[in-house]
Write a protein that holds these residues in place. Sequence first.
Motif, mmCIF file in Angstrom:
data_model
loop_
_atom_site.group_PDB
_atom_site.id
_atom_site.type_symbol
_atom_site.label_atom_id
_atom_site.label_comp_id
_atom_site.label_asym_id
_atom_site.label_seq_id
_atom_site.Cartn_x
_atom_site.Cartn_y
_atom_site.Cartn_z
ATOM 1 N N GLY A 202 0.895 -1.247 0.030
ATOM 2 C CA GLY A 202 0.118 0.100 -0.032
ATOM 3 C C GLY A 202 0.969 1.385 0.007
ATOM 4 N N ALA A 203 0.199 2.373 0.008
ATOM 5 C CA ALA A 203 1.134 3.598 -0.015
ATOM 6 C C ALA A 203 1.961 3.716 1.451
ATOM 7 C CB ALA A 203 -0.122 4.961 0.090
ATOM 8 N N ARG A 204 1.671 3.114 2.425
ATOM 9 C CA ARG A 204 2.665 3.244 3.709
ATOM 10 C C ARG A 204 2.783 1.870 4.287
ATOM 11 N NH1 ARG A 204 0.094 5.556 7.440
ATOM 12 N NH2 ARG A 204 -1.938 5.800 6.914
ATOM 13 N N SER A 205 2.558 0.761 3.687
ATOM 14 C CA SER A 205 2.846 -0.333 4.286
ATOM 15 C C SER A 205 3.141 -1.473 3.137
ATOM 16 C CB SER A 205 1.459 -0.800 5.057
ATOM 17 O OG SER A 205 0.377 -1.304 4.286
ATOM 18 N N VAL A 206 3.755 -2.642 3.844
ATOM 19 C CA VAL A 206 4.026 -3.703 2.798
ATOM 20 C C VAL A 206 3.869 -5.068 3.691
ATOM 21 C CG1 VAL A 206 5.981 -4.974 1.605
ATOM 22 C CG2 VAL A 206 5.584 -2.707 1.568
ATOM 23 N N THR A 207 3.393 -5.964 3.011
ATOM 24 C CA THR A 207 3.017 -7.281 3.783
ATOM 25 C C THR A 207 3.803 -8.241 2.982
ATOM 26 O OG1 THR A 207 1.030 -6.479 4.767
ATOM 27 C CG2 THR A 207 1.608 -9.063 5.005
ATOM 28 N N TYR A 208 4.584 -9.244 3.551
ATOM 29 C CA TYR A 208 5.136 -10.018 2.821
ATOM 30 C C TYR A 208 5.277 -11.634 3.547
ATOM 31 C CZ TYR A 208 9.044 -8.981 6.203
ATOM 32 O OH TYR A 208 9.668 -8.689 7.229
ATOM 33 N N ALA A 209 5.624 -12.544 2.778
ATOM 34 C CA ALA A 209 5.871 -14.060 3.479
ATOM 35 C C ALA A 209 7.346 -14.481 2.900
ATOM 36 C CB ALA A 209 5.052 -15.010 2.770
ATOM 37 N N GLU A 210 7.849 -15.114 3.738
ATOM 38 C CA GLU A 210 9.598 -15.448 3.577
ATOM 39 C C GLU A 210 9.763 -16.786 3.981
ATOM 40 O OE1 GLU A 210 11.976 -12.475 5.140
ATOM 41 O OE2 GLU A 210 11.755 -13.275 7.167
ATOM 42 N N TRP A 249 5.333 -0.934 8.435
ATOM 43 C CA TRP A 249 4.479 0.181 8.364
ATOM 44 C C TRP A 249 5.165 1.539 8.602
ATOM 45 C CZ3 TRP A 249 2.765 2.437 13.256
ATOM 46 C CH2 TRP A 249 1.789 3.368 13.289
ATOM 47 N N LEU A 250 4.639 2.236 7.775
ATOM 48 C CA LEU A 250 5.182 3.805 8.038
ATOM 49 C C LEU A 250 4.060 4.789 8.291
ATOM 50 C CD1 LEU A 250 7.576 5.693 7.433
ATOM 51 C CD2 LEU A 250 6.313 6.126 5.303
ATOM 52 N N PRO A 251 4.330 5.308 9.661
ATOM 53 C CA PRO A 251 3.326 5.987 10.298
ATOM 54 C C PRO A 251 3.094 7.298 9.325
ATOM 55 C CG PRO A 251 4.870 5.345 12.040
ATOM 56 C CD PRO A 251 5.372 5.023 10.567
ATOM 57 N N GLU A 252 1.885 7.787 9.426
ATOM 58 C CA GLU A 252 1.485 8.932 8.484
ATOM 59 C C GLU A 252 2.227 10.087 9.100
ATOM 60 O OE1 GLU A 252 -2.491 11.377 6.978
ATOM 61 O OE2 GLU A 252 -2.771 9.852 8.621
ATOM 62 N N GLY A 253 2.926 10.724 8.070
ATOM 63 C CA GLY A 253 3.777 11.737 8.298
ATOM 64 C C GLY A 253 5.080 11.450 8.648
ATOM 65 N N PRO A 257 9.929 3.592 9.039
ATOM 66 C CA PRO A 257 8.857 2.507 9.295
ATOM 67 C C PRO A 257 9.171 1.790 10.365
ATOM 68 C CG PRO A 257 10.433 1.825 7.469
ATOM 69 C CD PRO A 257 10.997 3.244 7.971
ATOM 70 N N TRP A 258 8.060 1.234 10.835
ATOM 71 C CA TRP A 258 8.238 -0.019 11.803
ATOM 72 C C TRP A 258 8.061 -1.368 10.955
ATOM 73 C CZ3 TRP A 258 8.568 0.404 17.134
ATOM 74 C CH2 TRP A 258 8.238 1.576 17.610
ATOM 75 N N ARG A 259 8.891 -2.178 11.799
ATOM 76 C CA ARG A 259 9.075 -3.733 11.111
ATOM 77 C C ARG A 259 8.336 -4.784 12.250
ATOM 78 N NH1 ARG A 259 13.262 -0.845 9.277
ATOM 79 N NH2 ARG A 259 14.551 -1.353 11.062
ATOM 80 N N PHE A 260 7.407 -5.377 11.484
ATOM 81 C CA PHE A 260 7.005 -6.571 12.455
ATOM 82 C C PHE A 260 7.175 -7.803 11.798
ATOM 83 C CE2 PHE A 260 4.526 -2.804 12.923
ATOM 84 C CZ PHE A 260 4.520 -2.499 14.271
ATOM 85 N N ALA A 261 7.442 -8.868 12.636
ATOM 86 C CA ALA A 261 7.623 -10.017 11.956
ATOM 87 C C ALA A 261 7.471 -11.680 12.761
ATOM 88 C CB ALA A 261 8.996 -10.358 11.371
ATOM 89 N N ILE A 262 6.984 -12.440 12.356
ATOM 90 C CA ILE A 262 6.638 -13.645 13.021
ATOM 91 C C ILE A 262 7.125 -14.866 12.179
ATOM 92 C CG2 ILE A 262 4.396 -13.729 12.205
ATOM 93 C CD1 ILE A 262 3.640 -15.473 14.700
ATOM 94 N N ALA A 263 7.882 -15.751 12.851
ATOM 95 C CA ALA A 263 8.529 -17.031 12.155
ATOM 96 C C ALA A 263 8.495 -18.099 13.003
ATOM 97 C CB ALA A 263 9.757 -16.691 11.815
#
Length: 439
Positions: A202-210, A249-253, A257-263
């Motif tokens: 999206g404009a301020r977020s990315v979701t991925y699998a790895e 996720w990039l906060p508005e303004g 970005p913040w990065r969250f992950a689970i493995a």
Amino acid sequence: MALTVASGAALAQGQTRLSPEAMMTLAAETLDAGDAVGASVLADALLQRDPEDVPALILRAEAAIAMGDFTSGQRAAQRAWAAAEVEPARFASARLAALALSQQGAYTRAQFWLRRARQHAPNEATSRSVAEDYQFVRRQNPLSFRLDFSVSPTDNINNGTTNDTIVLPGLPFVFALSGDSKPLSGTEITAGGKLRYRIREGARSVTYAEVEGFARTYRLSSEALDQQPDAEGSDYAETQLSFGLGHIWLPEGGRDPWRFAIAHGRFWYGGDPWSDFTRLSVDRGVTLGPSDRLDFGLTLERLDNVEVADSESAGLEARWTHAFGEVGALTLLVEARKVTSDGLDRAYQSRAAGIGWSFSRIGASIFYKVEERDYEETAYLFDTRTDTRRTLRLSVPVPAVEFYGFSPVFTAERVITDSNVTRFETETTGTGITLRSAF
């Protein structure tokens, strides 16, 4: 266009009056003038004479790409690559194949051909241009990958102690340690990789699998085999495989970005399952100024072990980096970790601090870290066991050496562990070569 095709066909029919060299020159001039259709007709005439005419195949690929016929351009470029015998032709055909593939959305295959183009680039400026193309294609590609290989001689593959004896609490005896408890030397061979697929952007977020994997094995030296005749390098082999999801996720303004992950994955030791793990992490890098950056993160992990007690851990890390222009960059690191477990010599609290320097111009780096661990319960003392580990790591790229975009990096590491339990006093020195992507 009809007039152009007609004139091109007439020239093709009249090729007995034009030498192949003259027709090639005319075809190149026609393409330069913006007449891709006419250039393709002339190139086809040359290819009827000789289907492996590399310059004609390259020109045919260029003309097809200019007309938007990327499938034909790809085929012509790949035929040119197969027939090419000189470096400039290999470079041109590989780069055209990459361009045609990227226009078709085949980004991963385009990256493969760009690595081929980089291998045959005629000069440094062109090499940089290929690297820029590669980075552009990588950004477009929802699938990304990373590969690492290394070969490193080491003097302690089994984390053996430097002492020959050990004393157990409450016993008035000194026990001699076996050959397997002492350091075994050999060669460490590792291979690792990560495959990531972008599910949503999206404009301020990315979701991925790895998917991530790592394997380490050893070849024992003759001295190690004399010390432990029945040992094999595979006895100490490690393998790890994990599957995970991540979200950026990039906060508005904001700009950081913040990065969250689970493995979730499995770890094998000596070829047998050792533990299953689940790991959660969150981290963020904050730009403090033009030259300063702060990275921090939290990691939570659970291990379900096969042979030893299960454990849970929580770790915090903060890293500050200050850049000194073209001279280099200074890094300061602090870490804290707590591991809980019912097993002996399993639960501990640790604190660590590190300092590093990277040399911007040559890409080399040096890092020194000190970690102290306090174990709650140990089988070797009535008191708390305390380990202090010191690690010195050096990394130096090998200049002017590259193979298909991968460059060798010389690495050296020295690890010394001091402990109030002699069994855990160890020293390890390893040096080797690691292959890493140059771009």
